[in-house]
Design a protein around this motif. Structure first.
Motif, PDB file in Angstrom:
ATOM      1  N   LEU A 155     -49.359 -23.134  46.196  1.00 38.82           N
ATOM      2  CA  LEU A 155     -48.310 -23.065  45.953  1.00 38.82           C
ATOM      3  C   LEU A 155     -47.004 -23.893  46.742  1.00 38.82           C
ATOM      4  O   LEU A 155     -47.451 -24.248  48.324  1.00 38.82           O
ATOM      5  CB  LEU A 155     -47.667 -21.752  45.802  1.00 38.82           C
ATOM      6  CG  LEU A 155     -48.181 -20.183  44.933  1.00 38.82           C
ATOM      7  CD1 LEU A 155     -47.316 -19.256  44.965  1.00 38.82           C
ATOM      8  CD2 LEU A 155     -47.485 -21.514  42.931  1.00 38.82           C
ATOM      9  N   PRO A 156     -45.900 -24.094  45.793  1.00 36.14           N
ATOM     10  CA  PRO A 156     -44.808 -24.967  46.790  1.00 36.14           C
ATOM     11  C   PRO A 156     -45.382 -24.144  48.469  1.00 36.14           C
ATOM     12  O   PRO A 156     -43.694 -22.682  48.151  1.00 36.14           O
ATOM     13  CB  PRO A 156     -43.905 -25.861  46.288  1.00 36.14           C
ATOM     14  CG  PRO A 156     -44.721 -25.454  44.566  1.00 36.14           C
ATOM     15  CD  PRO A 156     -45.359 -24.342  44.562  1.00 36.14           C
ATOM     16  N   LYS A 157     -44.545 -24.991  49.160  1.00 41.72           N
ATOM     17  CA  LYS A 157     -43.510 -23.866  50.238  1.00 41.72           C
ATOM     18  C   LYS A 157     -42.239 -23.057  49.558  1.00 41.72           C
ATOM     19  O   LYS A 157     -42.280 -21.927  50.587  1.00 41.72           O
ATOM     20  CB  LYS A 157     -43.366 -24.645  51.895  1.00 41.72           C
ATOM     21  CG  LYS A 157     -42.887 -26.009  51.687  1.00 41.72           C
ATOM     22  CD  LYS A 157     -42.522 -26.400  53.312  1.00 41.72           C
ATOM     23  CE  LYS A 157     -41.516 -27.751  52.882  1.00 41.72           C
ATOM     24  NZ  LYS A 157     -40.843 -27.694  53.669  1.00 41.72           N
ATOM     25  N   GLU A 158     -41.722 -23.954  49.072  1.00 43.01           N
ATOM     26  CA  GLU A 158     -40.174 -22.995  48.576  1.00 43.01           C
ATOM     27  C   GLU A 158     -40.397 -22.092  48.041  1.00 43.01           C
ATOM     28  O   GLU A 158     -40.403 -21.086  47.918  1.00 43.01           O
ATOM     29  CB  GLU A 158     -39.518 -23.983  48.052  1.00 43.01           C
ATOM     30  CG  GLU A 158     -38.618 -25.390  48.978  1.00 43.01           C
ATOM     31  CD  GLU A 158     -40.216 -26.446  49.119  1.00 43.01           C
ATOM     32  OE1 GLU A 158     -39.815 -27.807  49.385  1.00 43.01           O
ATOM     33  OE2 GLU A 158     -41.257 -26.265  48.023  1.00 43.01           O
ATOM     34  N   LEU A 215     -41.107 -16.321  47.826  1.00 43.35           N
ATOM     35  CA  LEU A 215     -42.046 -14.957  47.678  1.00 43.35           C
ATOM     36  C   LEU A 215     -41.381 -13.630  48.443  1.00 43.35           C
ATOM     37  O   LEU A 215     -41.072 -12.858  48.942  1.00 43.35           O
ATOM     38  CB  LEU A 215     -43.012 -15.268  46.648  1.00 43.35           C
ATOM     39  CG  LEU A 215     -43.262 -15.793  46.113  1.00 43.35           C
ATOM     40  CD1 LEU A 215     -44.825 -16.381  45.674  1.00 43.35           C
ATOM     41  CD2 LEU A 215     -43.471 -14.396  44.689  1.00 43.35           C
ATOM     42  N   ASN A 216     -41.899 -14.350  50.039  1.00 43.21           N
ATOM     43  CA  ASN A 216     -41.564 -13.642  50.796  1.00 43.21           C
ATOM     44  C   ASN A 216     -40.314 -13.363  50.771  1.00 43.21           C
ATOM     45  O   ASN A 216     -39.652 -11.580  51.558  1.00 43.21           O
ATOM     46  CB  ASN A 216     -41.826 -15.013  52.554  1.00 43.21           C
ATOM     47  CG  ASN A 216     -43.420 -14.474  52.286  1.00 43.21           C
ATOM     48  OD1 ASN A 216     -44.314 -14.436  52.101  1.00 43.21           O
ATOM     49  ND2 ASN A 216     -43.228 -16.106  52.826  1.00 43.21           N
ATOM     50  N   ILE A 217     -39.260 -13.933  50.932  1.00 43.59           N
ATOM     51  CA  ILE A 217     -37.571 -13.248  50.553  1.00 43.59           C
ATOM     52  C   ILE A 217     -37.243 -12.100  49.896  1.00 43.59           C
ATOM     53  O   ILE A 217     -37.432 -10.825  49.746  1.00 43.59           O
ATOM     54  CB  ILE A 217     -36.708 -14.596  50.024  1.00 43.59           C
ATOM     55  CG1 ILE A 217     -37.154 -15.345  51.934  1.00 43.59           C
ATOM     56  CG2 ILE A 217     -34.958 -13.872  50.540  1.00 43.59           C
ATOM     57  CD1 ILE A 217     -35.706 -16.899  50.764  1.00 43.59           C
ATOM     58  N   SER A 218     -38.320 -12.317  48.364  1.00 43.78           N
ATOM     59  CA  SER A 218     -37.562 -11.357  47.177  1.00 43.78           C
ATOM     60  C   SER A 218     -38.594  -9.945  47.992  1.00 43.78           C
ATOM     61  O   SER A 218     -38.466  -9.219  47.186  1.00 43.78           O
ATOM     62  CB  SER A 218     -38.686 -12.045  46.252  1.00 43.78           C
ATOM     63  OG  SER A 218     -38.589 -10.564  45.281  1.00 43.78           O
TER      64      SER A 218
END
Length: 70
Positions: free
Chosen positions: A37-40, A45-48
């Protein structure tokens, strides 16, 4: 069989796996797909994942989120 039915079937199958080797292989697939997946997207996903569940917005499509008014 619909994609939803296929997912449920896979979930049921995974739930019943007792072989750690198979579980490790499945985890490898997941890591491979996440790494592609693109790093963005990974950052989002990590923020969520770090947000409390009560602060999350339930939605059915990306369009629903884009159409939300603050």
């Amino acid at each position: 069989m619909t994609i939803e039915q296929r997912k449920i079937s896979l979930i049921n199958w995974i739930t019943n796996i007792d072989d750690e080797t198979v579980i490790n292989q499945i985890e490898g697939y997941r890591k491979t797909s996440i790494n592609s997946l693109p790093k963005e997207i990974i950052e989002l996903l990590n923020i969520s994942a770090s947000e409390p569940i009560e602060d999350c917005v339930e939605h059915t499509s990306a369009q629903d989120i884009l159409n939300m008014k603050e």
